[in-house]
Design a protein around this motif. Structure first.
Motif, PDB file in Angstrom:
ATOM      1  N   GLU B  81       0.849  -1.183   0.000  1.00 26.58           N
ATOM      2  CA  GLU B  81       0.000   0.000   0.000  1.00 26.58           C
ATOM      3  C   GLU B  81       0.888   1.238   0.000  1.00 26.58           C
ATOM      4  O   GLU B  81       1.935   1.256   0.654  1.00 26.58           O
ATOM      5  CB  GLU B  81      -0.837  -0.032   1.282  1.00 26.58           C
ATOM      6  CG  GLU B  81      -2.118   0.765   1.257  1.00 26.58           C
ATOM      7  CD  GLU B  81      -2.846   0.650   2.599  1.00 26.58           C
ATOM      8  OE1 GLU B  81      -3.053  -0.491   3.061  1.00 26.58           O
ATOM      9  OE2 GLU B  81      -3.170   1.696   3.169  1.00 26.58           O
ATOM     10  N   VAL B  82       0.478   2.258  -0.742  1.00 25.58           N
ATOM     11  CA  VAL B  82       1.167   3.536  -0.684  1.00 25.58           C
ATOM     12  C   VAL B  82       0.259   4.492   0.069  1.00 25.58           C
ATOM     13  O   VAL B  82      -0.855   4.761  -0.363  1.00 25.58           O
ATOM     14  CB  VAL B  82       1.473   4.084  -2.094  1.00 25.58           C
ATOM     15  CG1 VAL B  82       2.233   5.392  -1.996  1.00 25.58           C
ATOM     16  CG2 VAL B  82       2.275   3.076  -2.887  1.00 25.58           C
ATOM     17  N   GLY B  83       0.715   4.962   1.218  1.00 23.01           N
ATOM     18  CA  GLY B  83      -0.130   5.810   2.057  1.00 23.01           C
ATOM     19  C   GLY B  83       0.473   7.187   2.213  1.00 23.01           C
ATOM     20  O   GLY B  83       1.455   7.516   1.545  1.00 23.01           O
ATOM     21  N   PRO B  84      -0.105   8.011   3.086  1.00 19.37           N
ATOM     22  CA  PRO B  84       0.429   9.346   3.299  1.00 19.37           C
ATOM     23  C   PRO B  84       1.811   9.286   3.954  1.00 19.37           C
ATOM     24  O   PRO B  84       1.930   8.827   5.082  1.00 19.37           O
ATOM     25  CB  PRO B  84      -0.596  10.001   4.220  1.00 19.37           C
ATOM     26  CG  PRO B  84      -1.352   8.881   4.835  1.00 19.37           C
ATOM     27  CD  PRO B  84      -1.303   7.753   3.879  1.00 19.37           C
ATOM     28  N   ARG B  86       4.112   7.317   3.737  1.00 16.62           N
ATOM     29  CA  ARG B  86       4.645   6.001   4.097  1.00 16.62           C
ATOM     30  C   ARG B  86       4.185   4.934   3.129  1.00 16.62           C
ATOM     31  O   ARG B  86       3.176   5.072   2.461  1.00 16.62           O
ATOM     32  CB  ARG B  86       4.248   5.637   5.520  1.00 16.62           C
ATOM     33  CG  ARG B  86       2.778   5.202   5.659  1.00 16.62           C
ATOM     34  CD  ARG B  86       2.376   5.212   7.091  1.00 16.62           C
ATOM     35  NE  ARG B  86       2.534   6.535   7.663  1.00 16.62           N
ATOM     36  CZ  ARG B  86       2.803   6.775   8.948  1.00 16.62           C
ATOM     37  NH1 ARG B  86       2.959   5.770   9.761  1.00 16.62           N
ATOM     38  NH2 ARG B  86       2.921   8.005   9.391  1.00 16.62           N
ATOM     39  N   TRP B  87       4.973   3.869   3.093  1.00 12.61           N
ATOM     40  CA  TRP B  87       4.567   2.666   2.374  1.00 12.61           C
ATOM     41  C   TRP B  87       4.278   1.589   3.397  1.00 12.61           C
ATOM     42  O   TRP B  87       4.955   1.496   4.417  1.00 12.61           O
ATOM     43  CB  TRP B  87       5.685   2.173   1.462  1.00 12.61           C
ATOM     44  CG  TRP B  87       6.007   3.048   0.314  1.00 12.61           C
ATOM     45  CD1 TRP B  87       5.453   3.007  -0.935  1.00 12.61           C
ATOM     46  CD2 TRP B  87       6.988   4.089   0.263  1.00 12.61           C
ATOM     47  NE1 TRP B  87       6.022   3.959  -1.738  1.00 12.61           N
ATOM     48  CE2 TRP B  87       6.971   4.637  -1.035  1.00 12.61           C
ATOM     49  CE3 TRP B  87       7.888   4.621   1.177  1.00 12.61           C
ATOM     50  CZ2 TRP B  87       7.801   5.669  -1.434  1.00 12.61           C
ATOM     51  CZ3 TRP B  87       8.716   5.653   0.788  1.00 12.61           C
ATOM     52  CH2 TRP B  87       8.671   6.178  -0.513  1.00 12.61           C
ATOM     53  N   LYS B  88       3.263   0.797   3.110  1.00 15.06           N
ATOM     54  CA  LYS B  88       3.036  -0.392   3.926  1.00 15.06           C
ATOM     55  C   LYS B  88       3.757  -1.548   3.252  1.00 15.06           C
ATOM     56  O   LYS B  88       3.624  -1.737   2.042  1.00 15.06           O
ATOM     57  CB  LYS B  88       1.535  -0.711   3.990  1.00 15.06           C
ATOM     58  CG  LYS B  88       0.745   0.218   4.884  1.00 15.06           C
ATOM     59  CD  LYS B  88       0.773  -0.328   6.301  1.00 15.06           C
ATOM     60  CE  LYS B  88      -0.434   0.122   7.106  1.00 15.06           C
ATOM     61  NZ  LYS B  88      -1.649  -0.593   6.719  1.00 15.06           N
ATOM     62  N   ALA B  98       5.820  -0.349   8.306  1.00 17.41           N
ATOM     63  CA  ALA B  98       5.732   0.950   7.657  1.00 17.41           C
ATOM     64  C   ALA B  98       7.121   1.395   7.237  1.00 17.41           C
ATOM     65  O   ALA B  98       8.089   1.287   7.996  1.00 17.41           O
ATOM     66  CB  ALA B  98       5.118   1.968   8.608  1.00 17.41           C
ATOM     67  N   GLU B 119       6.518  13.764  -1.785  1.00 10.67           N
ATOM     68  CA  GLU B 119       5.342  13.020  -1.350  1.00 10.67           C
ATOM     69  C   GLU B 119       4.435  12.691  -2.530  1.00 10.67           C
ATOM     70  O   GLU B 119       3.828  11.631  -2.590  1.00 10.67           O
ATOM     71  CB  GLU B 119       4.582  13.874  -0.336  1.00 10.67           C
ATOM     72  CG  GLU B 119       3.805  13.090   0.670  1.00 10.67           C
ATOM     73  CD  GLU B 119       3.161  14.001   1.691  1.00 10.67           C
ATOM     74  OE1 GLU B 119       2.034  13.716   2.076  1.00 10.67           O
ATOM     75  OE2 GLU B 119       3.783  15.021   2.078  1.00 10.67           O
ATOM     76  N   ARG B 123       5.110   7.100  -5.721  1.00 13.32           N
ATOM     77  CA  ARG B 123       4.988   5.893  -6.549  1.00 13.32           C
ATOM     78  C   ARG B 123       6.144   5.745  -7.522  1.00 13.32           C
ATOM     79  O   ARG B 123       6.354   4.667  -8.071  1.00 13.32           O
ATOM     80  CB  ARG B 123       3.659   5.893  -7.313  1.00 13.32           C
ATOM     81  CG  ARG B 123       2.528   5.368  -6.481  1.00 13.32           C
ATOM     82  CD  ARG B 123       1.428   4.735  -7.290  1.00 13.32           C
ATOM     83  NE  ARG B 123       0.445   4.139  -6.383  1.00 13.32           N
ATOM     84  CZ  ARG B 123      -0.456   4.825  -5.715  1.00 13.32           C
ATOM     85  NH1 ARG B 123      -0.534   6.127  -5.857  1.00 13.32           N
ATOM     86  NH2 ARG B 123      -1.300   4.216  -4.909  1.00 13.32           N
ATOM     87  N   GLU B 128       2.927  -0.401  -5.355  1.00 14.66           N
ATOM     88  CA  GLU B 128       2.361  -1.628  -4.811  1.00 14.66           C
ATOM     89  C   GLU B 128       2.932  -2.816  -5.576  1.00 14.66           C
ATOM     90  O   GLU B 128       2.967  -2.802  -6.809  1.00 14.66           O
ATOM     91  CB  GLU B 128       0.829  -1.633  -4.952  1.00 14.66           C
ATOM     92  CG  GLU B 128       0.116  -0.640  -4.058  1.00 14.66           C
ATOM     93  CD  GLU B 128      -0.071   0.716  -4.716  1.00 14.66           C
ATOM     94  OE1 GLU B 128       0.592   0.969  -5.747  1.00 14.66           O
ATOM     95  OE2 GLU B 128      -0.869   1.519  -4.202  1.00 14.66           O
TER      96      GLU B 128
END
Lengths: 269, 280
Positions: B81-84, B86-88, B98, B119, B123, B128
């Motif tokens: 997952e690409v989040g705010p 951070r990457w999961k 994280a 930010e 990607r 992902e």
């Protein structure tokens, strides 16, 4: 539907030749059957064959997480070739959902879910052959699969069905007996003899209940011995392999291959 | 028996199964893999494995379990997952780790604070499904894990294939980056049981030193976030597949995986004439 079959004959034998209190032969295969899972087990009780695989504790997919403990998901599937009539059941089948929720409620208090907050444990149960006692066999397989996955639990959970033929109790019912007799399924924590599941789907005379209930709990202890032997043997094998004490020779090759990741033809170079 | 079942002077390991009493709570403290039974006030095992004792602490180490991260571990993971900011990353533990935007290297090795523009193009670094090698930087108070890739050794993985093994089998080594010279293959042994087997790429020491001396700017590490495989010759592809199978085979016998064992096993395999080998 009343059967013409004599479920318990004058000599005290049942349709498959067992005595009243005799369990079906049980065989246990731990681990290695399903690739990619964290733990798996296959339990054969008589002609009933159930395999269970466990994934997790892992990151919860698609919501449904709780902040202080792990959630347990159970999915049950019946193989279409496993019963007398060839029938495909879809996922939403009511009977399958019922079995799944019985398994979940059996294990929720036993598994130490509080150690894994915000994660999920998935249990997939596949009934490969059905000859009665699907729920108890599934519970037994799930116990072993959870142990194989190294998930902390209070104790083993062993399960068995028990029915009654007029006044004589019968243990570990097969398909014919199960469809004709009032029967009860119990799941027990053997060390404390605490009952985590008692499921009665047929009508049973109230005065007979206690008798078969106690009998089933006692019989679960026998089952526990078998399961304990199997897990202990496997644990010993894995530990000795890790310590480099495993000797690989041709005779013990099958036992030595603990993971079973590769088929024989893949191993040939 | 003095409290702990069979924990004597002999070197034989004691094995406990779930629900088995391993010690009395009056004399011992319970550690991982055990719980206290209120009624009998004894310590019971909650998993199947070996009983271990450190002074008064009794714990049970399960023979098979998921990876539990520790600070400093080298892990191989997959971005889920690409989040705010951070990457999961899936590292095969109980929950995803994280990887903060602030703990990755920028392409080109520029040393500066991460801006909003960085930010927005997260990607371009990791998407992902990308595989990466990272180090466990910290474990937060709620048990979640923070990773970092602030080294030229760490970052995106390519030119190879992933093998998943049981994490208990991976031994702790001086270096988890192995090279099999006669296979022309690099191996990254993640402590989480994810192992990356890839084409050998010589590690440029001058670049690494440049990083250490803080020069940073001007280094050519544009390749770090590249998604595209290099040209992999057929014999390297074969040895990647051979090494992958070798690792799976060792793991299927529950043999511990270390640099020495992998090297020896490969040399043994290599000693056969190549005509008998797969596709040889």
């Amino acid at each position: 539907m009343s059967s013409r079959l004599e479920l318990l004959n004058a000599g005290g034998f049942r349709v498959d030749g067992r005595k009243q209190h005799e369990l079906r032969s049980i065989s246990i295969k731990l681990g290695g059957s399903i690739e990619g899972c964290d733990g798996s087990a296959e339990v054969t009780q008589g002609l009933t064959v159930v395999s269970a695989s466990v994934f997790g504790p892992r990151e919860p997919r698609l919501g449904g997480q709780s902040h202080d403990r792990a959630t347990i998901n159970v999915e049950v599937s019946l193989s279409p070739w496993g019963s007398m009539e060839r029938k495909r059941r879809n996922k939403g089948d009511r009977r399958l959902l019922e079995i799944a929720s019985a398994i979940r409620s059996t294990f929720e208090p036993v598994v130490h879910t509080h150690l894994y907050p915000r994660s999920q444990i998935d249990i997939f149960v596949q009934v490969l052959q059905q000859d009665g006692g699907i729920l108890p066999a599934s519970i037994n397989a799930t116990t072993l699969a959870l142990m194989d996955a190294g998930i902390p639990m209070q104790d083993f959970v062993t399960s068995l069905s028990c029915g009654i033929h007029s006044t004589s109790p019968l243990l570990d019912l097969n398909n014919v007996e199960e469809s004709d007799l009032p029967n009860l399924t119990v799941a027990v924590l053997p060390r404390t003899a605490k009952v985590t599941l008692a499921s009665l789907e047929t009508r049973l005379h109230v005065e007979r209940f206690e008798e078969i209930f106690r009998l089933a709990i006692d019989a679960c202890q026998v089952l526990h011995q078998e399961m304990d032997l199997a897990t202990r043997a496997r644990t010993k094998l894995l530990v000795s392999a890790m310590g480099g004490k495993l000797s690989i020779d041709k005779d013990s090759d099958e036992e030595a291959r603990v993971g079973g990741l590769l088929d024989d033809d893949e191993m040939e170079y | 028996m003095g409290g702990v079942a069979g924990l004597g002077s002999d070197r034989d390991l004691t094995i406990a199964c779930t629900g088995e009493s391993i010690a009395s709570s009056q004399t011992f403290m319970r550690g991982h893999g055990s719980y206290l039974d209120q009624e009998t006030s004894s310590i019971l095992s909650s998993v199947c494995g070996t009983v271990e004792r450190v002074n008064k602490l009794v714990s049970v180490r399960p023979v098979r379990t998921r990876y539990s991260p520790e600070v400093g571990d080298l892990v191989v993971g997959r971005v889920t997952e690409v989040g705010p900011r951070r990457w999961k990353v899936d590292i095969g533990s109980k929950s995803d780790a994280a990887l903060l935007l602030s703990s990755v290297n920028l392409p080109g090795g520029v040393q500066r604070r991460k801006l909003e523009s960085d930010e927005l193009q997260m990607r371009n670094f990791f998407q992902e499904g990308d595989l990466l090698v990272a180090e466990v930087q910290s474990i937060f108070h709620d048990g979640s894990v923070g990773l970092h890739t602030r080294s030229l050794r760490y970052g995106k993985l390519r030119n190879g294939s992933l093998v998943r093994l049981a994490p208990v089998l991976i031994q702790r080594l001086k270096s988890h980056f192995l090279t099999l010279p006669n296979a022309e293959v690099d191996i990254v042994l993640g402590l989480n049981g994810y192992v990356w087997v890839a084409k050998h790429i010589p590690f440029d020491v001058t670049k690494a030193e440049g990083e250490a001396s803080g020069k940073g700017i001007g280094m050519d590490i544009d390749g770090v976030y590249s998604d595209v495989n290099e040209e992999i010759p057929i014999h390297v592809r074969r040895s990647i597949s051979r090494v992958s199978h070798l690792l799976k085979l060792l793991a299927s016998y529950q043999l511990p995986i270390s640099d020495v064992i992998v090297q020896k096993a490969y040399d043994f395999l290599h000693s056969f004439s190549s005509e008998n080998l797969v596709g040889g």
